[in-house]
Design an enzyme around this catalytic site. Sequence first.
Site, short mmCIF file in Angstrom:
data_model
loop_
_atom_site.label_atom_id
_atom_site.label_comp_id
_atom_site.label_asym_id
_atom_site.label_seq_id
_atom_site.Cartn_x
_atom_site.Cartn_y
_atom_site.Cartn_z
CG ASN A 72 -1.47 -1.28 1.07
OD1 ASN A 72 -2.91 -1.36 -0.23
ND2 ASN A 72 -2.08 -1.60 2.51
CD GLU B 117 -3.25 -3.78 -2.48
OE1 GLU B 117 -3.92 -3.03 -1.73
OE2 GLU B 117 -3.61 -4.55 -2.84
CG ASP C 169 -6.80 -0.46 -1.62
OD1 ASP C 169 -7.84 -1.14 -1.26
OD2 ASP C 169 -5.39 -0.08 -0.83
CD GLU D 32 -9.94 -3.05 -0.03
OE1 GLU D 32 -9.15 -3.04 -0.07
OE2 GLU D 32 -11.36 -2.20 0.11
#
Length: 179
Positions: A11, A43, A73, A130
Site C-alpha cells: 500500500n 496499491e 484501492d 475487500e
Amino acid sequence: ADIGELVMSVNLSPRQFSDSSLVESVTSILNETGLPPQAHKLEITETAIMDNASTAVDRLRRLKSLGIALSIDDFGTGYSSMSSLQQFPLDTLKIDLGFIRRMNASLEGLEIVKAIISLAHSLRLQVVAEGVEREDQRDVLTELGCEFAQGYLYAKPLPQSQAWEYLLSCHGGCPLAKA
C-alpha cells in the site's frame, strides 16, 4: 513449496504517491532486493490518485514500465470519473469493503457492486473484493464474476511465522479460515 507466482502487494500512502522521487525509490528498491518486478503490486487509493491527477498518469505509467502491477484501492470512496479511470494504466480494482458489507443488505447495494465489477471488466481490470467475511458474500461475488476476494473468510491478520505457514499450506488453493 513453489511460491513463484506469489505477489506482494504494498500500500502506498497519498504522501508516498505524491513524492516526486517515488519511481526512483521503487527502482532502487527493486535493484537492491533483486526481486522480480512482476512479484510486486502497488496499491494506491482512489483518493490519492485523484488528489494528484495532474501527475498521476505519468507516475503510474512510469511505475508500470518497471513491470510492477498497479491496483486502485478502496474504489468507490473517492471521486474518480470513468473518463479518468480510462487514463490510468491499472491492473486491478479493489472494491471498498463498505460496498461488500451493504451488498446483502439491499438490492441497491448488490446493484452497486455489480456495476463496479462491470465497469472494471469493461476497462480490462481484475477485481478484488475487500472485507469478505461470509461464504454467502463469496458466492454472490463469484456469481458476479469477481476474480479475487480478501477478508476474514480466508484468514485474519497473522504474525510473520504463521503467515508463512499459511502460505505454504496454500498449494492448490488456500483453505478457508476456521471460525
